[in-house]
Scaffold this motif. Structure first.
Motif, short mmCIF file in Angstrom:
data_model
loop_
_atom_site.label_atom_id
_atom_site.label_comp_id
_atom_site.label_asym_id
_atom_site.label_seq_id
_atom_site.Cartn_x
_atom_site.Cartn_y
_atom_site.Cartn_z
N LEU A 143 5.35 14.82 7.24
CA LEU A 143 5.75 13.57 6.60
C LEU A 143 4.83 12.43 7.01
O LEU A 143 4.49 11.57 6.19
CB LEU A 143 7.20 13.24 6.96
N LEU A 144 4.42 12.41 8.28
CA LEU A 144 3.52 11.37 8.75
C LEU A 144 2.16 11.46 8.05
O LEU A 144 1.59 10.44 7.65
CB LEU A 144 3.36 11.48 10.26
N ALA A 145 1.65 12.70 7.89
CA ALA A 145 0.38 12.88 7.18
C ALA A 145 0.50 12.42 5.73
O ALA A 145 -0.43 11.80 5.18
CB ALA A 145 -0.04 14.35 7.25
N PHE A 146 1.63 12.71 5.11
CA PHE A 146 1.85 12.25 3.74
C PHE A 146 1.90 10.73 3.68
O PHE A 146 1.33 10.11 2.77
CB PHE A 146 3.15 12.84 3.19
N ALA A 147 2.58 10.10 4.66
CA ALA A 147 2.65 8.64 4.71
C ALA A 147 1.27 8.04 4.84
O ALA A 147 0.95 7.01 4.21
CB ALA A 147 3.54 8.20 5.86
N GLU A 148 0.42 8.66 5.65
CA GLU A 148 -0.94 8.14 5.82
C GLU A 148 -1.73 8.22 4.52
O GLU A 148 -2.47 7.29 4.17
CB GLU A 148 -1.65 8.92 6.94
N SER A 149 -1.58 9.33 3.79
CA SER A 149 -2.30 9.46 2.53
C SER A 149 -1.82 8.44 1.51
O SER A 149 -2.62 7.86 0.76
CB SER A 149 -2.16 10.88 1.97
N ARG A 150 -0.51 8.18 1.47
CA ARG A 150 0.02 7.17 0.56
C ARG A 150 -0.46 5.77 0.96
O ARG A 150 -0.80 4.95 0.10
CB ARG A 150 1.55 7.20 0.58
N ALA A 151 -0.51 5.51 2.25
CA ALA A 151 -0.97 4.20 2.72
C ALA A 151 -2.43 3.98 2.35
O ALA A 151 -2.83 2.87 1.96
CB ALA A 151 -0.77 4.09 4.23
N ARG A 152 -3.26 5.02 2.47
CA ARG A 152 -4.67 4.89 2.09
C ARG A 152 -4.81 4.61 0.59
O ARG A 152 -5.58 3.73 0.17
CB ARG A 152 -5.42 6.18 2.43
N ALA A 153 -4.09 5.37 -0.22
CA ALA A 153 -4.17 5.20 -1.66
C ALA A 153 -3.68 3.81 -2.07
O ALA A 153 -4.29 3.15 -2.93
CB ALA A 153 -3.36 6.29 -2.37
N TRP A 154 -2.59 3.35 -1.45
CA TRP A 154 -2.05 2.03 -1.79
C TRP A 154 -3.02 0.93 -1.39
O TRP A 154 -3.25 -0.01 -2.16
CB TRP A 154 -0.71 1.84 -1.09
N ALA A 155 -3.60 1.04 -0.21
CA ALA A 155 -4.55 0.02 0.26
C ALA A 155 -5.76 -0.06 -0.67
O ALA A 155 -6.24 -1.14 -1.01
CB ALA A 155 -4.98 0.31 1.69
N GLY A 156 -6.27 1.12 -1.09
CA GLY A 156 -7.40 1.12 -2.01
C GLY A 156 -7.06 0.51 -3.35
O GLY A 156 -7.85 -0.26 -3.91
N GLY A 157 -5.87 0.82 -3.86
CA GLY A 157 -5.46 0.28 -5.15
C GLY A 157 -5.20 -1.21 -5.13
O GLY A 157 -5.38 -1.90 -6.13
N MET A 158 -4.77 -1.73 -3.98
CA MET A 158 -4.46 -3.15 -3.85
C MET A 158 -5.66 -3.97 -3.39
O MET A 158 -5.57 -5.19 -3.29
CB MET A 158 -3.30 -3.34 -2.86
N GLY A 159 -6.76 -3.30 -3.08
CA GLY A 159 -7.92 -4.02 -2.58
C GLY A 159 -7.72 -4.57 -1.18
O GLY A 159 -8.31 -5.59 -0.80
N GLU A 160 -6.86 -3.90 -0.40
CA GLU A 160 -6.61 -4.35 0.97
C GLU A 160 -7.87 -4.17 1.81
O GLU A 160 -8.64 -3.24 1.61
CB GLU A 160 -5.48 -3.53 1.59
N PRO A 161 -8.09 -5.07 2.79
CA PRO A 161 -9.30 -4.96 3.61
C PRO A 161 -9.34 -3.72 4.49
O PRO A 161 -10.40 -3.28 4.90
CB PRO A 161 -9.26 -6.23 4.47
N ARG A 162 -8.20 -3.14 4.78
CA ARG A 162 -8.17 -1.93 5.58
C ARG A 162 -6.90 -1.16 5.26
O ARG A 162 -5.90 -1.73 4.83
CB ARG A 162 -8.23 -2.24 7.07
N ALA A 163 -6.97 0.15 5.49
CA ALA A 163 -5.78 0.99 5.37
C ALA A 163 -5.16 1.14 6.75
O ALA A 163 -5.85 1.49 7.71
CB ALA A 163 -6.15 2.35 4.78
#
Length: 206
Positions: A143-163
């Protein structure tokens, strides 16, 4: 069973009662330890002693005056923990909630995420619980690995400075804290009451 036999998907509506029971069971596993930790701190002991002394003037029973403040404090703390972590949050910007499912179809874990409060805060885990019958079998790490992948995808889609992913952990949940540290997370903050920590926050740049 190996973690490879696990899949993670969005929770179905018919699974909601089962997931709620899983969350409530997870809170019950830690609430007594959190209450014991909080109520044995010196400021809490002083407040309980003061409350007991005051009650002795209005109650005939010394035992009741002594135990009633402790009972009320424990009950209030448990209700607060159950309200915060024992219920499902509304769907947020990162989707979900998600469930971990065995190849047999058994739901064995639940995860929910939310965006951080400010830009650059990354994503936060708001719920993470594993069924007591499936613990120490890699479900939490999956679940933690899945959360990390979702956080990366969300950060990239939102243009966040870092994941980045932040995971709050109750002070008594040493097993969860150990798992996070083993996955590269670092304790970076905490919150509590009267200067004493009740919840630690672990974070990781992804």
């Amino acid at each position: 069973m190996a973690p490879g036999h696990l899949s993670v998907r969005e929770m179905r509506e018919d699974e909601k009662p089962l997931v709620l029971e899983m969350l409530k069971a997870g809170v019950k596993d830690t609430e007594n330890r959190v209450a014991l930790h909080a109520l044995t701190r010196p400021p809490a002991l002083l407040l309980l002693a003061a409350a007991s002394s005051g009650l002795r003037f209005v109650l005939a029973s010394f035992a009741v005056a002594l135990l009633l403040p402790v009972f009320l404090a424990v009950a209030a703390m448990k209700l607060g923990l159950r309200a915060r972590w024992g219920s499902l949050p509304p769907p947020g910007g990162l989707g979900g909630p998600w469930v971990a499912v065995r190849s047999s179809g058994d739901v064995c874990g639940v995860l929910a995420l939310a965006p951080g409060s400010n830009a650059g805060d990354g994503a936060r885990v708001t719920r993470l619980s594993v069924s007591r019958w499936h613990r120490r079998r890699g479900v939490g790490r999956r679940l933690l690995a899945f959360a990390e992948s979702r956080a990366r995808a969300w950060a990239g889609g939102m243009g966040e400075p870092r994941a980045r992913l932040v995971v709050p952990v109750a002070v008594a949940a040493w097993g969860v804290a150990g798992m996070l540290e083993g996955c590269g997370y670092q304790a970076e903050g905490s919150w509590g009451c009267m200067g004493y920590t009740l919840v630690r926050e672990f974070s990781k740049d992804l």
